[in-house]
Design a protein around this motif. Structure first.
Motif, short mmCIF file in Angstrom:
data_model
loop_
_atom_site.label_atom_id
_atom_site.label_comp_id
_atom_site.label_asym_id
_atom_site.label_seq_id
_atom_site.Cartn_x
_atom_site.Cartn_y
_atom_site.Cartn_z
N LEU A 215 23.57 -4.96 -33.46
CA LEU A 215 22.56 -3.86 -33.33
C LEU A 215 23.53 -2.55 -33.77
O LEU A 215 23.11 -1.56 -34.35
CB LEU A 215 22.42 -3.85 -31.85
N GLU A 216 24.97 -2.62 -33.68
CA GLU A 216 25.74 -1.51 -33.97
C GLU A 216 25.79 -1.02 -35.35
O GLU A 216 25.46 -0.16 -35.73
CB GLU A 216 27.12 -1.61 -33.42
N VAL A 220 20.97 0.78 -34.35
CA VAL A 220 20.16 0.90 -33.24
C VAL A 220 20.69 0.46 -31.80
O VAL A 220 21.61 -0.09 -31.77
CB VAL A 220 18.84 -0.14 -33.49
N GLU A 221 20.09 1.27 -30.83
CA GLU A 221 20.53 1.05 -29.44
C GLU A 221 20.18 -0.19 -28.76
O GLU A 221 21.04 -0.44 -27.72
CB GLU A 221 20.40 2.44 -28.73
N LYS A 222 18.84 -0.58 -28.94
CA LYS A 222 18.58 -1.85 -28.11
C LYS A 222 17.62 -2.65 -29.18
O LYS A 222 17.10 -2.29 -30.39
CB LYS A 222 17.75 -1.21 -27.14
N ASP A 225 14.39 -2.01 -31.01
CA ASP A 225 14.25 -1.34 -32.02
C ASP A 225 14.75 -1.94 -33.33
O ASP A 225 14.73 -1.34 -34.45
CB ASP A 225 15.13 0.10 -31.80
N TYR A 226 15.24 -3.16 -33.19
CA TYR A 226 15.94 -3.75 -34.25
C TYR A 226 14.81 -4.73 -35.11
O TYR A 226 13.96 -5.30 -34.30
CB TYR A 226 16.91 -4.94 -33.48
N LYS A 227 15.04 -4.67 -36.27
CA LYS A 227 13.80 -5.13 -37.24
C LYS A 227 14.06 -6.69 -37.56
O LYS A 227 13.33 -7.36 -37.99
CB LYS A 227 13.60 -4.26 -38.17
#
Ligand SMILES: Nc1ncnc2c1ncn2[C@@H]1O[C@H](COP(=O)(O)OP(=O)(O)OP(=O)(O)O)[C@@H](O)[C@H]1O
Ligand SMILES: [Mg+2]
Length: 368
Positions: A215-216, A220-222, A225-227
């Motif tokens: 994620l980092e 993205v933070e969570k 939101d990650y695709k």
């Protein structure tokens, strides 16, 4: 003429008798309301289909020319008052659907779950009827604590929860009492003893770190939101106080504190948290924002689970599956759905085997 009037009266009495049969109180109330609001000979909504649901009735009407959907919708209050329940009116493919849920809680609702109406939630799970079905977005919570004296429905609730999650998430289970989850061994990551438990939560910790890195790098933070491909993981622990290995407790504690952003939720059940059995550190316990508490032996125990100002779980009727649900400002009495083990096993039939060896899946990753 007199004869016609007489026959019409007889017809009406027969219809009333038929309409008001025992068990048909809600459809009868709806039809009486239709009669009153659209007196003959005005065109009126025509009942074409009715079906009993776990919490009430589902009725479908056709609308003849001259009766608009809006007209029915605007009369929602009349239907609700007549049925003493909750009424939802929707238009589907030209038909008018009226969904009524009884205003009182039944003592038994069979397990039935369809996530389709909850598309706006990332990870919807059923909590119970209140009498409308209460649904929690587990990704929001992200952890759920389930408590209550022995025999009032904790394990049964977990069973339903697991089945609602299987199609959409990866499920890990710690079941040290080895009571009823074994049949899920081909569909979940299952730990049945302390050794397997420490391996499982160790692997989940590594998975959590791997996810934090991904994620980092993706910025993205969570997880929402990650695709990329990153399924939600839910760790279900039945009777969390059975865990005695301090390393397992430390690792579970760590998941609870760090897992929110990475899509790992914990659902833990316990009989009652006494001072002797300190489950988690206080600040870890606070991370279980959602609570489901069945009958408690006294108000002190109820307050320990639901908060200082909530003695309600000690005042519940002695009904299996009856509990208090608390999340944010919501505090509700609920009746959870009943999923007998043999029926749960049947639900697995036809589902493809999907062994999840979390220890393997993490090990197999290329080194960073
Ligand atoms: N929601 C429910 N509706 C109706 N009956 C239920 C419900 N939940 C549980 N029961 C009944 O109560 C019995 C005990 O439930 P369950 O095993 O879930 O309790 P428990 O809280 O896990 O108890 P323990 O602490 O001893 O493990 C079940 O076998 C079932 O017959
Ligand atoms: Mg149990």
């Amino acid at each position: 003429m007199q004869e016609e009037a007489y026959l019409s009266d007889v017809g009406k009495s027969l219809r009333d008798l038929w309409r008001h049969r025992p068990g048909q109180e809600i459809p009868a109330a709806v039809l009486d309301t239709v009669d009153a609001l659209w007196p003959e000979p005005k065109p009126r909504p025509q009942l074409t289909h009715k079906k009993k649901t776990p919490g009430g009735w589902h009725l479908i009407f056709t609308l003849p020319p001259g009766v608009s959907f809006r007209e029915v919708l605007n009369r929602q209050e009349y239907f609700a008052d007549a049925c003493r329940g909750f009424v939802e009116i929707r238009k589907v493919a030209g038909y008018c659907h009226i969904n009524i849920r009884a205003g009182h809680l039944e003592n038994h609702y069979p397990y039935q779950w369809d996530s389709a109406p909850y598309q706006s939630m990332a990870l919807p799970v059923p909590i119970g009827y209140s009498p409308a079905l209460e649904v929690l977005d587990l990704a929001e919570a992200p952890h759920l604590l389930v408590a209550g004296v022995t025999g009032f429905g904790k394990s049964n609730y977990l069973l339903g929860l697991i089945h609602s999650l299987l199609p959409v998430a990866k499920v890990a289970i710690i079941d040290l009492k080895r009571l009823q989850f074994s049949y899920l061994k081909n569909h979940t990551a299952l730990a049945k003893n302390e050794k397997e438990a420490v391996q499982l939560v160790g692997a989940l910790n590594r998975e959590m770190e791997r996810r934090i890195d991904i994620l980092e790098s993706a910025g993205v933070e969570k997880i929402q939101d990650y695709k990329g491909d990153m399924p939600f993981i839910v760790l279900v622990i039945d009777e969390v106080a059975e865990i005695s290995d301090p390393e397992t407790i430390r690792l579970v504690d760590r998941i609870v504190r760090l897992a929110r952003a990475t899509g790992i939720s914990v659902v833990a059940a316990t009989q009652r948290p006494s001072k002797r059995v300190q489950l988690f550190k206080d600040d870890t316990r606070d991370m279980f924002a959602a609570r489901l508490c069945y009958l408690m032996p006294d108000e002190v125990s109820s307050r320990m689970i639901l908060g200082e100002n909530c003695p309600l779980a000690a005042q519940l009727p002695e009904v299996k599956g009856r509990g208090i649900y608390k999340f944010g400002v919501t505090v509700k009495e609920i009746q959870s759905m009943h999923l007998p083990l043999r029926q749960a096993k049947k639900l697995l039939q036809g589902q493809e085997v999907n062994v999840w060896d979390v220890t393997q899946s993490v090990k197999r990753l290329p080194p960073r």
